[in-house]
Design a protein around this motif. Structure first.
Motif, PDB file in Angstrom:
ATOM      1  N   LEU A  29      -8.372  30.037 -12.152  1.00  0.00           N
ATOM      2  CA  LEU A  29      -8.993  30.873 -13.178  1.00  0.00           C
ATOM      3  C   LEU A  29      -7.989  31.057 -14.314  1.00  0.00           C
ATOM      4  N   ALA A  30      -8.357  30.702 -15.516  1.00  0.00           N
ATOM      5  CA  ALA A  30      -7.445  30.807 -16.652  1.00  0.00           C
ATOM      6  C   ALA A  30      -7.888  31.905 -17.610  1.00  0.00           C
ATOM      7  N   GLY A  31      -6.912  32.626 -18.144  1.00  0.00           N
ATOM      8  CA  GLY A  31      -7.131  33.537 -19.257  1.00  0.00           C
ATOM      9  C   GLY A  31      -6.474  32.953 -20.491  1.00  0.00           C
ATOM     10  N   THR A  32      -6.070  33.801 -21.415  1.00  0.00           N
ATOM     11  CA  THR A  32      -5.377  33.318 -22.602  1.00  0.00           C
ATOM     12  C   THR A  32      -3.871  33.318 -22.430  1.00  0.00           C
ATOM     13  N   GLU A  33      -3.362  34.061 -21.418  1.00  0.00           N
ATOM     14  CA  GLU A  33      -1.918  34.196 -21.245  1.00  0.00           C
ATOM     15  C   GLU A  33      -1.407  33.563 -19.959  1.00  0.00           C
ATOM     16  N   LYS A  34      -2.202  33.582 -18.903  1.00  0.00           N
ATOM     17  CA  LYS A  34      -1.797  32.973 -17.643  1.00  0.00           C
ATOM     18  C   LYS A  34      -3.020  32.632 -16.822  1.00  0.00           C
ATOM     19  N   ALA A  35      -2.773  31.976 -15.690  1.00  0.00           N
ATOM     20  CA  ALA A  35      -3.860  31.545 -14.813  1.00  0.00           C
ATOM     21  C   ALA A  35      -3.614  32.085 -13.410  1.00  0.00           C
ATOM     22  N   LEU A  36      -4.686  32.140 -12.641  1.00  0.00           N
ATOM     23  CA  LEU A  36      -4.630  32.612 -11.260  1.00  0.00           C
ATOM     24  C   LEU A  36      -5.179  31.525 -10.349  1.00  0.00           C
ATOM     25  N   LEU A  37      -4.376  31.113  -9.357  1.00  0.00           N
ATOM     26  CA  LEU A  37      -4.802  30.141  -8.355  1.00  0.00           C
ATOM     27  C   LEU A  37      -5.168  30.890  -7.081  1.00  0.00           C
ATOM     28  N   ILE A  38      -6.425  30.772  -6.677  1.00  0.00           N
ATOM     29  CA  ILE A  38      -6.907  31.433  -5.463  1.00  0.00           C
ATOM     30  C   ILE A  38      -6.817  30.455  -4.303  1.00  0.00           C
ATOM     31  N   ASP A  39      -5.846  30.682  -3.417  1.00  0.00           N
ATOM     32  CA  ASP A  39      -5.560  29.880  -2.225  1.00  0.00           C
ATOM     33  C   ASP A  39      -4.891  28.553  -2.572  1.00  0.00           C
ATOM     34  N   THR A  40      -4.219  27.984  -1.556  1.00  0.00           N
ATOM     35  CA  THR A  40      -3.496  26.721  -1.751  1.00  0.00           C
ATOM     36  C   THR A  40      -3.860  25.662  -0.719  1.00  0.00           C
ATOM     37  N   GLY A  41      -4.889  25.916   0.089  1.00  0.00           N
ATOM     38  CA  GLY A  41      -5.426  24.893   0.965  1.00  0.00           C
ATOM     39  C   GLY A  41      -4.525  24.511   2.125  1.00  0.00           C
ATOM     40  N   PHE A  42      -4.718  23.260   2.598  1.00  0.00           N
ATOM     41  CA  PHE A  42      -3.974  22.739   3.745  1.00  0.00           C
ATOM     42  C   PHE A  42      -2.551  22.339   3.362  1.00  0.00           C
ATOM     43  N   GLY A  43      -2.306  22.122   2.083  1.00  0.00           N
ATOM     44  CA  GLY A  43      -0.991  21.678   1.650  1.00  0.00           C
ATOM     45  C   GLY A  43      -0.780  20.186   1.770  1.00  0.00           C
ATOM     46  N   GLU A  44      -1.874  19.430   1.768  1.00  0.00           N
ATOM     47  CA  GLU A  44      -1.789  17.980   1.945  1.00  0.00           C
ATOM     48  C   GLU A  44      -2.104  17.212   0.670  1.00  0.00           C
ATOM     49  N   ILE A  45      -2.213  17.895  -0.462  1.00  0.00           N
ATOM     50  CA  ILE A  45      -2.413  17.234  -1.746  1.00  0.00           C
ATOM     51  C   ILE A  45      -1.319  17.695  -2.697  1.00  0.00           C
ATOM     52  N   ASP A  46      -1.171  16.992  -3.818  1.00  0.00           N
ATOM     53  CA  ASP A  46      -0.208  17.418  -4.828  1.00  0.00           C
ATOM     54  C   ASP A  46      -0.880  18.495  -5.682  1.00  0.00           C
ATOM     55  N   LEU A  47      -0.872  19.710  -5.158  1.00  0.00           N
ATOM     56  CA  LEU A  47      -1.567  20.807  -5.830  1.00  0.00           C
ATOM     57  C   LEU A  47      -0.933  21.160  -7.173  1.00  0.00           C
ATOM     58  N   PRO A  48       0.392  21.226  -7.286  1.00  0.00           N
ATOM     59  CA  PRO A  48       0.965  21.524  -8.607  1.00  0.00           C
ATOM     60  C   PRO A  48       0.523  20.529  -9.677  1.00  0.00           C
ATOM     61  N   ALA A  49       0.408  19.244  -9.319  1.00  0.00           N
ATOM     62  CA  ALA A  49      -0.037  18.250 -10.291  1.00  0.00           C
ATOM     63  C   ALA A  49      -1.483  18.500 -10.691  1.00  0.00           C
ATOM     64  N   ALA A  50      -2.314  18.860  -9.711  1.00  0.00           N
ATOM     65  CA  ALA A  50      -3.715  19.158 -10.016  1.00  0.00           C
ATOM     66  C   ALA A  50      -3.812  20.348 -10.960  1.00  0.00           C
ATOM     67  N   VAL A  51      -3.016  21.384 -10.699  1.00  0.00           N
ATOM     68  CA  VAL A  51      -3.033  22.576 -11.554  1.00  0.00           C
ATOM     69  C   VAL A  51      -2.541  22.234 -12.957  1.00  0.00           C
ATOM     70  N   ARG A  52      -1.450  21.456 -13.042  1.00  0.00           N
ATOM     71  CA  ARG A  52      -0.901  21.092 -14.352  1.00  0.00           C
ATOM     72  C   ARG A  52      -1.880  20.256 -15.173  1.00  0.00           C
ATOM     73  N   SER A  53      -2.745  19.507 -14.482  1.00  0.00           N
ATOM     74  CA  SER A  53      -3.725  18.700 -15.208  1.00  0.00           C
ATOM     75  C   SER A  53      -4.809  19.558 -15.852  1.00  0.00           C
ATOM     76  N   LEU A  54      -4.881  20.818 -15.456  1.00  0.00           N
ATOM     77  CA  LEU A  54      -5.938  21.708 -15.935  1.00  0.00           C
ATOM     78  C   LEU A  54      -5.436  22.762 -16.910  1.00  0.00           C
ATOM     79  N   THR A  55      -4.186  23.200 -16.746  1.00  0.00           N
ATOM     80  CA  THR A  55      -3.667  24.249 -17.634  1.00  0.00           C
ATOM     81  C   THR A  55      -2.151  24.154 -17.732  1.00  0.00           C
TER      82      THR A  55
END
Length: 248
Positions: A29-55
């Motif tokens: 969830l993104a606002g104008t100043e920061k974003a909120l990631l709800i949960d991080t799953g199993f930890g078997e994907i490159d989640l930081p890369a996925a997040v960076r691709s979005l915001t």
């Protein structure tokens, strides 16, 4: 595991982590100043890369509860928010994962608000599936992110650190009391999105159990044999001790 990203609107995304037998939904969830990631799953994907691709905004991380399929990617982030009531569960599942714990836990509680810049997300304590489960309310969009509290499926009240059926029923009643604040629920598993009417089904099922009108049937699970009450689109899987008993 694989990763799929679904846009819910220009500032909200569902990140799906899945393979042939398991899946979990994370939400960014993104606002104008920061974003909120709800949960991080199993930890078997490159989640930081996925997040960076979005915001490119700074990201805060919150866990809806302490189970392994919601906290597995926490180690990729410096700090994670969790309800204190799930502290023991969190450490149990982190130990079972066998991953070193590098993240700092910051406690949150009922009524806390994540202020993202033009977008506020409220914390609602929702004990049931775990002692410290939370839901997250976006009043502006009229969305409720529910974790495992009320998927269109079974709620498990049979695992370590789950609550009683009565405590879960109280959580459902609390969420029903907020029905004028949301039109859609976004759970962590199964069908999405889900109508708030799903709460009525869980309320009815819990009421049947608590009044002893229908106690369900034995059900074998990977965690042991418990009892399941099926009701329309949902079910409650519970341990016998999760129900009050007549002393007589």
């Amino acid at each position: 595991m694989e990763c799929k990203i679904v846009s819910l609107d220009g500032q909200t995304w569902r990140i799906e982590e899945f393979d042939a037998s398991n899946s979990v939904y994370l939400y960014l969830l993104a606002g104008t100043e920061k974003a909120l990631l709800i949960d991080t799953g199993f930890g078997e994907i490159d989640l930081p890369a996925a997040v960076r691709s979005l915001t490119s905004l700074p990201v805060e991380v919150v866990n809806t509860h302490g189970h392994f399929d919601h906290i597995g990617g926490n180690g990729a982030f410096d700090q994670v928010r969790l309800h204190r009531a799930d502290e023991a569960l969190y450490h149990l599942h982190r130990q079972q994962q066998g991953k070193p714990m590098t993240e700092t836990l910051v406690w949150m509680e009922e009524g806390d608000v994540f202020r993202l810049g033009g977008r506020d997300i409220e914390v609602i304590h929702a004990p049931g599936h775990s002692l410290g489960s939370v839901c997250l309310l976006d009043r502006a969009r009229r969305w409720l992110f529910t974790g495992d509290t009320c998927c269109k499926a079974d709620v498990l009240l049979c695992l370590p650190y789950c609550t009683t059926v009565a405590e879960y029923a109280a959580t459902v009643e609390k969420l029903q009391g907020l029905r004028d604040c949301f039109d859609v629920t976004w759970p962590a598993h199964h069908a999405v999105p889900v109508s708030p009417d799903i709460l009525d089904q869980f309320a009815a099922a819990a009421d049947l159990l608590l009044r002893g009108e229908d106690l369900g049937q034995p059900m074998a699970t990977p965690f042991g044999t418990f009892t399941r009450l099926a009701y329309r689109d949902v079910g409650i899987v519970y341990k016998d001790e999760a129900l009050p008993r007549d002393p007589a």
